[in-house]
Design an enzyme around this catalytic site. Structure first.
Site, short mmCIF file in Angstrom:
data_model
loop_
_atom_site.label_atom_id
_atom_site.label_comp_id
_atom_site.label_asym_id
_atom_site.label_seq_id
_atom_site.Cartn_x
_atom_site.Cartn_y
_atom_site.Cartn_z
N TRP A 73 -3.67 1.88 3.60
CA TRP A 73 -2.39 2.44 3.18
C TRP A 73 -2.40 3.96 3.14
CZ3 TRP A 73 1.15 -0.64 4.39
CH2 TRP A 73 0.96 -2.01 4.29
N ASP A 103 0.25 6.90 -4.46
CA ASP A 103 0.86 5.60 -4.13
C ASP A 103 0.22 4.59 -5.08
OD1 ASP A 103 1.54 3.12 -3.14
OD2 ASP A 103 0.69 3.44 -1.13
N LYS A 117 4.56 -6.25 -6.08
CA LYS A 117 3.23 -6.73 -6.49
C LYS A 117 3.16 -6.91 -8.00
CE LYS A 117 1.92 -4.31 -2.46
NZ LYS A 117 1.62 -5.40 -1.56
#
Ligand SMILES: Cc1ncc(COP(=O)(O)O)c(C=O)c1O
Length: 462
Positions: A200, A269, A293
């Site tokens: 990511w 993030d 999530k």
């Protein structure tokens, strides 16, 4: 495959001892999959009706309810079509009935009470006679939902007053672009430092290259299994910001510390560990997190940004990603994802009622230690490739059988897990193996069920 419960009529079992005449079995989605597989694997079973269910222990089928109500006659031409019904015919699970354990990496498990409340309020929200799905984003009622969600978030994270909170669309990937579009112009050099410890952050760095100079502060890693020592980072004091991903969902690498940037704006993030532990927001210039999530369902991304960083947007920034525009319009410049925000509000309430981020942290430590302990004491049968210092509490990747994974054993492991109602354990396609995601909504009992299965599997196959 529908995620809802489905009803399958099983007339053939009427002569068997376990089920009453013309019983209707209510099966979980995993059980439906098993029925489908069985129909494919065993040609002697030509339809659902011909499966001798009694030969299989009910637990194995994740049978969650047996009623005397016969289901509709099956479609003779396509027997398995009986397994997917229109919404009105589906059997809706209640709190007690749900037996599937979802270890998926996201979209991920939601607290059962949140689902039930959303179900209860779906058609008629708060007595208004309409659903949140149908509600104007400019109505007073949605305004209440939005402000309640924001204040819960502010309370849970103790967000200082000089930070704006936005609820945006475009996912975490949208922020890979929005962050540089809004922040790389903070300083003249238009450059940014990136710490790349997994898929990511790698994607985020690549996206940022479109808008300025990107400096990866350490040599490229051979594998994403560790965080390079901070003393080796080559940070640029002229950088507009330093970016990192606090939990790499694919590789299971999580920071247990806040990177020191010597005054340069820090961006993180936190998509996959948001609200899984307390965070000192004041150390950050910007934090973002997709909801799907730990804090809700897909569709909304939270952005928390320090006010003085707003207003340096590059000209080419799409207006919906312009923090100045969205912040000054209270996330309502365009239609926001109303239902996803509503769900997030329910999840935040659930976190609040369950002790906040500190309590989540305690439980997350407990759940992840349970799984890592089994891995560590398995004499190499289970292998987690990640350095112990940065093993994620949220996503536990592991191989079965040997370091690089034994293909046959891993297949068996997943099959066995599915028979016990455990889903979502297959590792990301880029790394293979297993990955157990233990987000906030995954309970200690869920983790215990996995631990028990891992121990049983070890005993049987070591
Ligand atoms: C840490 C992290 N960041 C960003 C993303 C991308 O999110 P999205 O798919 O919502 O764009 C993901 C997706 O799983 C993620 O795990």
């Amino acid at each position: 495959m529908s995620a809802s419960m489905v009803r399958a009529t099983v007339r053939a079992v009427s002569k068997r001892r376990i089920l009453p005449t013309r019983a209707a079995l209510t099966l979980t989605p995993a059980a439906v999959n098993q029925v489908r597989m069985l129909l494919q694997d065993k040609p002697e079973y030509t339809s659902i009706d011909s499966i001798p269910f009694a030969r299989y222990p009910l637990r194995k089928w994740n049978c969650i309810a047996i009623t005397n109500t016969p289901g509709k006659p099956r479609n003779k031409r396509n027997p398995s079509s009986n397994l997917t019904k229109s919404t009105s015919e589906r059997h809706i699970p209640t709190m007690e009935q749900k037996t599937i354990i979802n270890f998926g990496a996201g979209p991920a498990k939601l607290p059962q009470s949140v689902l039930c409340q959303a179900q209860k309020e779906l058609v008629n929200y708060g007595g208004l006679g309409i659903s949140v799905l149908e509600m104007s984003h400019r109505s007073a009622d949605f305004s209440k939902i939005l402000s309640k969600t924001e204040s819960l978030l502010r309370e849970l994270l103790n967000i200082p007053d000089n930070y704006k909170v936005m609820f945006l669309q475009g996912g975490g990937s949208g922020q890979f672009s929005a962050v540089p579009l809004n922040l790389i112009g903070l300083k003249e050099d238009k450059c940014a430092d990136y710490i790349v410890t997994g898929t990511w952050s790698e994607k985020a760095a690549k996206e940022a290259e479109k808008y300025g100079k990107v400096n990866v502060v350490h040599p490229k890693l051979d594998s994403y299994t560790k965080i390079p020592e901070p003393c080796t980072w080559n940070l640029n004091p002229a950088a507009s910001y330093v970016y990192y991903c606090s939990n790499e969902t694919v590789h299971g690498v999580e920071y247990n510390f806040v990177p020191e940037t010597n005054g340069v704006v820090l961006v993180s993030d936190m998509s996959s560990n948001f609200l899984s532990r307390p965070v000192d927001v004041s150390k950050y210039g910007l934090i973002f997190a997709g909801a799907q999530k730990n804090v809700g369902c897909a569709g909304v991304t939270v952005v928390i940004v320090r006010e003085d960083l707003i207003g340096h947007t590059l000209n080419e920034c799409p207006v919906v990603f312009d923090y100045k525009v969205q912040a000054s319009n209270n996330s309502l410049y365009n239609t926001p994802p109303v239902f996803s925000i509503y769900i997030m509000g329910l999840v935040l309430e659930w976190i609040h009622n369950n002790g906040g981020t500190a309590a989540m942290e305690t439980l997350n430590k407990q759940k992840s230690s349970m799984i890592y302990d089994i891995i560590s004491s398995s004499s190499g049968f289970y292998v987690c490739p990640v350095d112990e210092a940065c093993r994620s509490r949220m996503n536990v990747p592991f191989r079965v059988g040997k370091k690089e994974g034994d293909e046959a054993l891993e297949k068996k492991f997943l099959e066995g897990a599915s028979q016990r109602g455990m889903i979502g354990l297959k590792g990301h396609r880029s790394v293979g193996g297993m990955r157990a995601s233990l987000y906030n909504a995954v309970t200690v009992e869920d983790a215990e069920a996995l631990a028990t299965y891992m121990k049983d599997f070890l005993k049987e196959h070591q």
